[in-house]
Design a protein around this motif. Structure first.
Motif, PDB file in Angstrom:
ATOM      1  N   ALA A 217       0.888  -1.397   0.054  1.00 18.97           N
ATOM      2  CA  ALA A 217      -0.086   0.048  -0.162  1.00 18.97           C
ATOM      3  C   ALA A 217       1.027   1.221   0.149  1.00 18.97           C
ATOM      4  CB  ALA A 217      -1.121  -0.211   1.252  1.00 18.97           C
ATOM      5  N   ARG A 218       0.455   2.212  -0.457  1.00 19.17           N
ATOM      6  CA  ARG A 218       1.173   3.338  -0.709  1.00 19.17           C
ATOM      7  C   ARG A 218       0.685   4.449   0.750  1.00 19.17           C
ATOM      8  NH1 ARG A 218       3.269   7.675  -3.430  1.00 19.17           N
ATOM      9  NH2 ARG A 218       2.397   9.791  -3.030  1.00 19.17           N
ATOM     10  N   CYS A 219       1.764   4.550   1.521  1.00 23.00           N
ATOM     11  CA  CYS A 219       1.509   5.102   2.883  1.00 23.00           C
ATOM     12  C   CYS A 219       2.566   6.033   2.941  1.00 23.00           C
ATOM     13  CB  CYS A 219       1.907   4.161   3.941  1.00 23.00           C
ATOM     14  SG  CYS A 219       0.858   2.480   3.763  1.00 23.00           S
ATOM     15  N   ARG A 220       2.270   6.904   4.040  1.00 25.10           N
ATOM     16  CA  ARG A 220       3.453   7.866   4.662  1.00 25.10           C
ATOM     17  C   ARG A 220       3.898   7.222   5.858  1.00 25.10           C
ATOM     18  NH1 ARG A 220       1.340  13.029   3.920  1.00 25.10           N
ATOM     19  NH2 ARG A 220       0.345  13.139   5.832  1.00 25.10           N
ATOM     20  N   VAL A 221       5.068   6.903   6.085  1.00 28.81           N
ATOM     21  CA  VAL A 221       5.737   6.448   7.106  1.00 28.81           C
ATOM     22  C   VAL A 221       6.533   7.393   7.910  1.00 28.81           C
ATOM     23  CG1 VAL A 221       6.842   4.434   8.137  1.00 28.81           C
ATOM     24  CG2 VAL A 221       5.705   4.200   6.082  1.00 28.81           C
ATOM     25  N   SER A 222       6.488   7.862   9.353  1.00 30.23           N
ATOM     26  CA  SER A 222       7.143   8.721  10.060  1.00 30.23           C
ATOM     27  C   SER A 222       7.757   8.170  11.270  1.00 30.23           C
ATOM     28  CB  SER A 222       6.284   9.844  10.656  1.00 30.23           C
ATOM     29  OG  SER A 222       5.334  10.443   9.330  1.00 30.23           O
ATOM     30  N   CYS A 223       9.288   8.470  11.418  1.00 26.00           N
ATOM     31  CA  CYS A 223       9.957   8.204  12.717  1.00 26.00           C
ATOM     32  C   CYS A 223      10.881   9.190  12.905  1.00 26.00           C
ATOM     33  CB  CYS A 223      10.256   6.817  12.599  1.00 26.00           C
ATOM     34  SG  CYS A 223      11.282   6.077  13.832  1.00 26.00           S
ATOM     35  N   TYR A 256       8.692   3.777  17.465  1.00 20.88           N
ATOM     36  CA  TYR A 256       7.487   3.001  16.843  1.00 20.88           C
ATOM     37  C   TYR A 256       7.285   3.795  15.355  1.00 20.88           C
ATOM     38  CZ  TYR A 256       5.345   7.445  18.466  1.00 20.88           C
ATOM     39  OH  TYR A 256       4.992   8.823  19.157  1.00 20.88           O
ATOM     40  N   LEU A 257       6.692   3.188  14.451  1.00 18.11           N
ATOM     41  CA  LEU A 257       6.356   4.125  13.082  1.00 18.11           C
ATOM     42  C   LEU A 257       5.147   4.559  13.202  1.00 18.11           C
ATOM     43  CD1 LEU A 257       8.058   1.418  10.737  1.00 18.11           C
ATOM     44  CD2 LEU A 257       9.142   3.399  11.571  1.00 18.11           C
ATOM     45  N   GLU A 258       4.974   5.765  12.770  1.00 20.81           N
ATOM     46  CA  GLU A 258       3.607   6.295  12.644  1.00 20.81           C
ATOM     47  C   GLU A 258       3.056   6.034  11.117  1.00 20.81           C
ATOM     48  OE1 GLU A 258       2.017   9.286  15.748  1.00 20.81           O
ATOM     49  OE2 GLU A 258       2.571  10.544  13.776  1.00 20.81           O
ATOM     50  N   LEU A 323      -7.323   6.252  13.123  1.00 22.28           N
ATOM     51  CA  LEU A 323      -6.394   4.965  12.931  1.00 22.28           C
ATOM     52  C   LEU A 323      -5.653   5.059  11.465  1.00 22.28           C
ATOM     53  CD1 LEU A 323      -6.469   1.706  14.360  1.00 22.28           C
ATOM     54  CD2 LEU A 323      -6.525   1.868  11.809  1.00 22.28           C
ATOM     55  N   LEU A 324      -6.549   5.604  10.671  1.00 18.68           N
ATOM     56  CA  LEU A 324      -6.084   5.734   9.272  1.00 18.68           C
ATOM     57  C   LEU A 324      -4.896   6.539   8.840  1.00 18.68           C
ATOM     58  CD1 LEU A 324      -9.231   5.267   6.976  1.00 18.68           C
ATOM     59  CD2 LEU A 324      -7.396   3.869   7.139  1.00 18.68           C
ATOM     60  N   GLU A 325      -5.001   7.725   9.860  1.00 18.56           N
ATOM     61  CA  GLU A 325      -3.749   8.760   9.720  1.00 18.56           C
ATOM     62  C   GLU A 325      -2.618   8.473  10.689  1.00 18.56           C
ATOM     63  OE1 GLU A 325      -6.395  12.705   8.683  1.00 18.56           O
ATOM     64  OE2 GLU A 325      -5.897  12.436  10.786  1.00 18.56           O
ATOM     65  N   ASN A 326      -2.875   8.065  11.772  1.00 20.79           N
ATOM     66  CA  ASN A 326      -1.802   7.945  12.638  1.00 20.79           C
ATOM     67  C   ASN A 326      -1.632   6.479  13.302  1.00 20.79           C
ATOM     68  OD1 ASN A 326      -1.231  10.754  12.748  1.00 20.79           O
ATOM     69  ND2 ASN A 326      -3.426  10.884  13.885  1.00 20.79           N
ATOM     70  N   TRP A 327      -1.620   5.470  12.413  1.00 19.34           N
ATOM     71  CA  TRP A 327      -1.476   3.990  13.140  1.00 19.34           C
ATOM     72  C   TRP A 327       0.070   3.806  13.590  1.00 19.34           C
ATOM     73  CZ3 TRP A 327       0.582  -0.527  10.360  1.00 19.34           C
ATOM     74  CH2 TRP A 327       0.292  -1.671  11.039  1.00 19.34           C
ATOM     75  N   ARG A 328       0.239   3.333  14.967  1.00 18.87           N
ATOM     76  CA  ARG A 328       1.460   3.284  15.528  1.00 18.87           C
ATOM     77  C   ARG A 328       1.761   1.811  15.488  1.00 18.87           C
ATOM     78  NH1 ARG A 328       2.311   7.623  20.495  1.00 18.87           N
ATOM     79  NH2 ARG A 328       2.117   9.365  19.023  1.00 18.87           N
ATOM     80  N   ILE A 329       2.923   1.618  15.100  1.00 17.08           N
ATOM     81  CA  ILE A 329       3.484   0.055  14.831  1.00 17.08           C
ATOM     82  C   ILE A 329       4.686   0.088  15.591  1.00 17.08           C
ATOM     83  CG2 ILE A 329       3.965   0.411  12.411  1.00 17.08           C
ATOM     84  CD1 ILE A 329       2.730  -2.936  14.128  1.00 17.08           C
ATOM     85  N   PHE A 330       5.074  -1.022  16.525  1.00 16.09           N
ATOM     86  CA  PHE A 330       6.638  -1.183  16.890  1.00 16.09           C
ATOM     87  C   PHE A 330       7.212  -2.092  16.469  1.00 16.09           C
ATOM     88  CE2 PHE A 330       6.632   1.829  20.545  1.00 16.09           C
ATOM     89  CZ  PHE A 330       5.243   2.000  20.765  1.00 16.09           C
ATOM     90  N   PRO A 331       8.115  -1.942  15.297  1.00 13.14           N
ATOM     91  CA  PRO A 331       9.038  -2.948  14.643  1.00 13.14           C
ATOM     92  C   PRO A 331       9.733  -3.688  15.617  1.00 13.14           C
ATOM     93  CG  PRO A 331       9.075  -0.885  13.233  1.00 13.14           C
ATOM     94  CD  PRO A 331       8.352  -0.780  14.448  1.00 13.14           C
TER      95      PRO A 331
END
Ligand SMILES: Cc1cc2nc3c(=O)[nH]c(=O)nc-3n(C[C@H](O)[C@H](O)[C@H](O)COP(=O)(O)OP(=O)(O)OC[C@H]3O[C@@H](n4cnc5c(N)ncnc54)[C@H](O)[C@@H]3O)c2cc1C
Length: 397
Positions: A217-223, A256-258, A323-331
């Motif tokens: 999916a095309r996303c914006r990923v921030s960290c 985390y990645l946003e 959630l669609l704008e700022n989903w946080r995930i911890f790799p």
């Protein structure tokens, strides 16, 4: 019998990669008697494998901001003296066809072999020698230069250039040799790490993601104050794709990645329109207009419900948007040097001249390319750094 080269050279370059070969062609072009030594059986292996075999050889929009380093100013001088347009005109001179894939990234139309051949020809036409399968055993400073003991005998030179790259992909000849030499002469090494690498999950999180493997999916990923908008690819180990490789340079264990799942849309507007125009549709059906059904189902699980759009109340709507704008995930980790495209960190630039690339601790010793603490973003920037730093040192040796 191995050849014993006992000749004295003006310039010995260790590392027949992008930076070393560019430096050799430049130095020999100025009349310097030059040889490149490499322990590998082929020159420019990373050029050959780069860009999926098409070599993303530069980028049309090179800026100092595209590079990471403890000293963000260090790269400026070399990048301004040998620009992307200089390398593009060299590519044009050889009649190599190329195209812009996206975001200014220039790739060969045919094959990365064309860039390897360009480098080889640039060296050959000015008589820069390339000696492969040569293990460097030791380097010693002597009056007016260095002696280099190798598996093929001893070399002597006035200027010694270290162009041995970083630690990424050891099977391609990568070694920590450049850092050892730097330390031998008292240089500090900025802590190294795998850059431009996929990120991994483990345990329950990995299980949660496994069904998505192969979807993107095309996303914006921030960290770490940085954001990249591009494809995110779900894999059997975690996350990959250009947006993830880019952000991996800024991610540290525990961060985390946003993720913004819909960076090109006003999500509130999109959802409101869906609710008013398709009230009987399920949320996952609306999501599947933007994502694969597998991803749409997954996002619904993240949201925590799936229902007809007309049943979504105001609070739930805000929850979906958030959630669609700022989903946080911890790799859990980076995949590591085995697959990383570059090495973060390297020889500390504080005691290297940004103009000549000469060591300020040892006269006649130079460091160029990826071995230095300068790492480019994905998109042709790392080769541009190799060309620019190689050219700059080649002008001075
Ligand atoms: C899979 C992959 C794809 C990539 N794709 C791109 C891309 O499309 N665009 C881009 O800009 N960048 C890309 N990169 C990054 C780019 O390849 C590097 O940043 C660039 O090659 C660095 O150039 P360098 O000359 O400093 O080092 P290298 O190209 O790594 O060359 C170093 C040389 O030194 C030799 N060497 C190492 N140790 C010793 C030793 N002890 N003795 C003798 N010789 C030694 C090695 O054999 C090698 O030939 C990619 C990297 C990888 C791994």
């Amino acid at each position: 019998m191995p050849e014993n080269d006992s000749i004295h050279y003006d310039v010995v370059i260790i590392g027949a990669g992008a930076a070393g070969l560019m430096c050799a062609a430049t130095a020999a072009g100025r009349g310097k008697n030059t040889i490149v030594l490499d322990h590998a059986n082929k020159m420019a292996k990373k050029v050959l494998m780069s860009g999926g075999g098409k070599c993303n050889f530069t980028n049309m929009y090179v800026e100092p901001e595209n590079f990471l380093s403890q000293n963000p100013h260090f790269c400026k001088s070399a990048l301004s003296r040998y620009t992307q347009w200089d390398f593009i005109s060299l590519v044009d001179k050889y009649g190599i066809e190329y195209y812009e894939k996206e975001l200014g990234q220039l790739f060969c139309k045919q094959s990365s072999k064309e860039i390897r051949d360009l480098l080889l020809n640039e060296c050959q036409k000015v008589n820069a020698r390339i000696q492969l399968k040569c293990d460097v055993l030791s380097v010693k400073p002597v009056q007016d230069g260095f002696t280099i003991d190798t598996s093929l005998g001893q070399y002597k030179c006035n200027s010694l250039i270290i162009a041995t790259g970083g630690l990424s992909i050891p099977t391609m000849g990568a070694s920590g040799f450049g850092y050892q030499i730097a330390e031998q002469f008292g240089h500090k090494i900025v802590e190294t790490g795998a850059g431009l690498t996929p990120l991994t999950f483990k345990g329950k999180l990995l299980q949660q993601f496994i069904e998505l493997a192969g979807n993107s999916a095309r996303c914006r990923v921030s960290c770490g104050g940085q954001s990249f908008t591009n494809a995110v690819l779900f894999t059997h180990k975690g996350l990959s794709g250009p947006a993830i490789l880019q952000i991996s340079n800024y991610w540290k264990k525990g961060d985390y990645l946003e993720v913004n799942w819909m960076p090109d849309l006003d999500i509130d507007e999109w959802l409101s329109k869906g609710i008013s125009q398709r009230p009987e549709a399920l949320l996952r059906t609306l999501l599947a207009t933007e994502f694969s059904q597998t991803i749409a189902n997954f996002i619904c699980r993240l949201i925590g419900f799936d229902k007809k759009l007309k049943q979504i109340d105001h609070k739930e709507k805000l929850h979906i948007i958030n959630l669609l704008e700022n989903w946080r995930i911890f790799p859990d980790d980076v995949e590591g040097y085995r697959v990383a495209e570059v090495t973060l960190g390297g020889v500390d630039t504080s005691e290297i001249s940004s103009k000549t690339f000469e060591s300020q601790r040892q006269s006649g010793l130079y460091f160029i390319g990826e071995v230095l603490d300068v790492t480019g973003h994905l998109g042709g920037f790392n080769f541009q750094w190799a060309w620019a730093s190689g050219y700059a040192a080649g002008q001075y040796v």
